[in-house]
Design an enzyme around this catalytic site. Structure first.
Site, PDB file in Angstrom:
ATOM      1  CG  ASN A  12      80.728  43.737  65.974  1.00  0.00           C
ATOM      2  OD1 ASN A  12      81.005  43.744  66.938  1.00  0.00           O
ATOM      3  ND2 ASN A  12      81.011  42.811  64.859  1.00  0.00           N
ATOM      4  CE  LYS A  19      84.995  44.170  62.298  1.00  0.00           C
ATOM      5  NZ  LYS A  19      84.480  42.511  62.290  1.00  0.00           N
ATOM      6  NE  ARG A  90      78.620  39.700  66.474  1.00  0.00           N
ATOM      7  CZ  ARG A  90      79.621  38.844  65.942  1.00  0.00           C
ATOM      8  NH1 ARG A  90      80.935  39.619  65.442  1.00  0.00           N
ATOM      9  NH2 ARG A  90      80.011  37.713  66.284  1.00  0.00           N
ATOM     10  CG  HIS A 179      80.024  32.039  64.631  1.00  0.00           C
ATOM     11  ND1 HIS A 179      80.963  30.971  64.735  1.00  0.00           N
ATOM     12  CD2 HIS A 179      80.735  33.281  64.585  1.00  0.00           C
ATOM     13  CE1 HIS A 179      82.039  31.554  64.736  1.00  0.00           C
ATOM     14  NE2 HIS A 179      81.931  32.745  64.774  1.00  0.00           N
ATOM     15  CG  HIS A 207      80.812  31.444  60.741  1.00  0.00           C
ATOM     16  ND1 HIS A 207      79.876  32.697  60.293  1.00  0.00           N
ATOM     17  CD2 HIS A 207      81.996  32.109  61.211  1.00  0.00           C
ATOM     18  CE1 HIS A 207      80.809  33.608  60.509  1.00  0.00           C
ATOM     19  NE2 HIS A 207      81.752  33.280  60.951  1.00  0.00           N
ATOM     20  CG  ASN A 210      90.176  35.306  62.136  1.00  0.00           C
ATOM     21  OD1 ASN A 210      91.087  34.714  61.816  1.00  0.00           O
ATOM     22  ND2 ASN A 210      89.862  36.583  61.992  1.00  0.00           N
ATOM     23  NE  ARG A 240      88.076  32.071  69.622  1.00  0.00           N
ATOM     24  CZ  ARG A 240      87.092  32.506  69.197  1.00  0.00           C
ATOM     25  NH1 ARG A 240      85.954  32.168  69.240  1.00  0.00           N
ATOM     26  NH2 ARG A 240      87.042  33.572  68.217  1.00  0.00           N
ATOM     27  CG  ASN A 334      87.402  33.908  50.233  1.00  0.00           C
ATOM     28  OD1 ASN A 334      86.821  34.413  49.272  1.00  0.00           O
ATOM     29  ND2 ASN A 334      87.082  34.450  51.620  1.00  0.00           N
ATOM     30  CD  GLU A 384      78.361  37.283  61.650  1.00  0.00           C
ATOM     31  OE1 GLU A 384      79.600  37.691  60.919  1.00  0.00           O
ATOM     32  OE2 GLU A 384      78.357  36.868  62.620  1.00  0.00           O
TER      33      GLU A 384
END
Ligand code: ADP
Length: 399
Positions: A12, A19, A90, A179, A207, A210, A240, A334, A384
């Protein structure tokens, strides 16, 4: 392929980070993972976790994506018993061209680069990640997996904006949604847990990370989603704004003397939870501030939860019934408080929340957090990387 157990390297690539994870597709286990961050700066750092709990933190001053990936491959070579079979990337925007994951060739990379108009922050580093990986691992097939692809099943009434049609025909201005890999994963995973075919289920998936979005998935296909041409549309997110009155731009231009780019920036980076709370973009910090009686933090959580509930009811317009509402992403997985507040605003659907199951994030009950009567709600951790690895393996192995 080694031992009949294909391993996939998932990459990614962001503007200043890369990542990665290596997954064994059959057992779905993660063999190694990590991130090279702050690339292009003196503080660039590689964090690597490999086999046998091997953990490395290695400064890579001024490293670019190429040298970071070279370093990752070096560590993988030392810690992995077998080689990876393919690389899955990704990629954020696949436009209308990519309805599925695609095996990469020069034409595919060019198309991804061309789509940079629609995703200027995301597609260029994604394409760069592919170019670097192809160069450093020339014998491995590369696969691009798109965030938008799962939403290519949206019907025209859901994806068209009500603006002059020439803008769609000229520039393909429409709602795309993002997403998608996450929505596809959590809906498949819920079907597996319920032991029901996904083709029988009508689901809503929220989803909440962030970036936040919600999607209606009918019989395995995305039929509507809250993000649009860009990931700025829809529900409230960390920084956002989500949906605003489009006239806001003119108003702010006249009153504040801001230009359009500055206003878009303000809606992208200074709004959402951060803008309303003035505390942070991070839900954990906002919930702490709320507990300490910070009124703006409380307002931010209220706006976030109400606007999400409202969006979920809007998405339900495309369904005949709701077999399940899934919460996922860092907040969705969470925060029992956020889930409970969203469900308070969904009383029209009669969810009966089980406090204990919700407090335990559904872990003791295969994800379920509500009683059998009324709306069924679930917490399903997203994955993902696994979805990208699965799609990569499916494409490469079918060749
Ligand atoms: P990204 O979209 O960058 O992948 P994540 O999915 O990790 O992000 O989600 C990040 C969000 O999840 C942040 O707002 C963070 O505060 C929130 N989060 C993580 N853990 C908790 C928690 N225990 N309670 C509330 N929010 C949490």
């Amino acid at each position: 392929m080694t031992n009949g157990k294909p391993q996939i390297l998932v990459i990614n690539s962001g503007s200043s980070s890369l990542k990665f994870s290596v997954l064994e597709v059959q057992s779905e286990s993660v063999l190694a993972s990590g991130i090279a961050e702050r690339l292009g700066t003196a503080e660039a750092l590689l964090k690597f976790s490999g086999a046998d709990a091997k953990k490395i933190e290695e400064p890579l001053p001024n490293a670019d994506h190429r040298s970071a990936l070279r370093c990752i491959i070096h560590h993988l070579g030392a810690s992995l018993p077998n080689e990876v079979a393919a690389v899955g990337h990704r990629i954020v925007h696949g436009g209308e061209y990519f309805r599925d994951a695609a095996i990469v060739d020069e034409e595919v990379v060019k198309r991804i680069e061309e789509l940079s108009d629609l995703a200027p922050l995301h597609n260029p580093p994604g394409a760069q990640g592919i170019r670097v990986a192809s160069e450093l691992l020339p014998n491995k097939p590369q696969v691009a997996v798109f965030d938008t692809a799962f939403h290519q099943t949206l019907p025209p009434h859901a994806f068209h904006y009500a603006i002059p049609a020439k803008f769609y025909s000229r520039f393909r201005i429409r709602r795309y949604g993002f997403h998608g890999t996450s929505a596809q994963y959590v809906t498949q995973e819920l079907a597996r847990r319920l032991d029901r075919p996904l083709g029988d289920l009508q689901l809503l998936a929220a989803h909440l990370g962030n970036g936040c979005s919600a999607t209606a998935v009918k019989l395995g296909k995305s039929i509507d989603t809250t993000m649009g041409l860009t990931p700025l549309e829809g529900v409230v997110m960390g920084t956002r704004s989500g949906d605003v009155d489009p006239s806001l731009h003119l108003f702010l231009q006249e009153r504040e003397g801001l230009n359009l780019r500055e206003i878009t920036d303000l809606l992208t980076r200074e709004s959402g939870l951060l803008g309303v709370s003035g505390v942070s973009h991070d839900m954990r910090s906002i919930l702490q501030a709320m507990d300490a009686d910070n009124a703006r933090a409380k307002l931010a959580v209220d706006v976030f939860c109400y606007r999400l509930a409202r969006a979920l009811l809007g998405l339900a317009a495309g369904l005949e019934r709701i077999d399940g509402l899934i919460f996922t992403g860092g907040i969705g997985e969470n925060s029992a408080i956020v889930r409970a507040r969203v469900l308070q605003h969904l009383q029209i659907l009669r969810p009966v929340i089980n406090q204990r199951w919700n407090e335990h994030h559904g872990r003791e009950n295969d994800g379920r957090i509500t009683e059998e009567t009324g709306l069924s709600c679930f917490v399903i951790p997203t994955n993902e990387e696994l979805m990208i690895a699965r799609q990569t393996a499916a494409l490469v192995l079918s060749r």
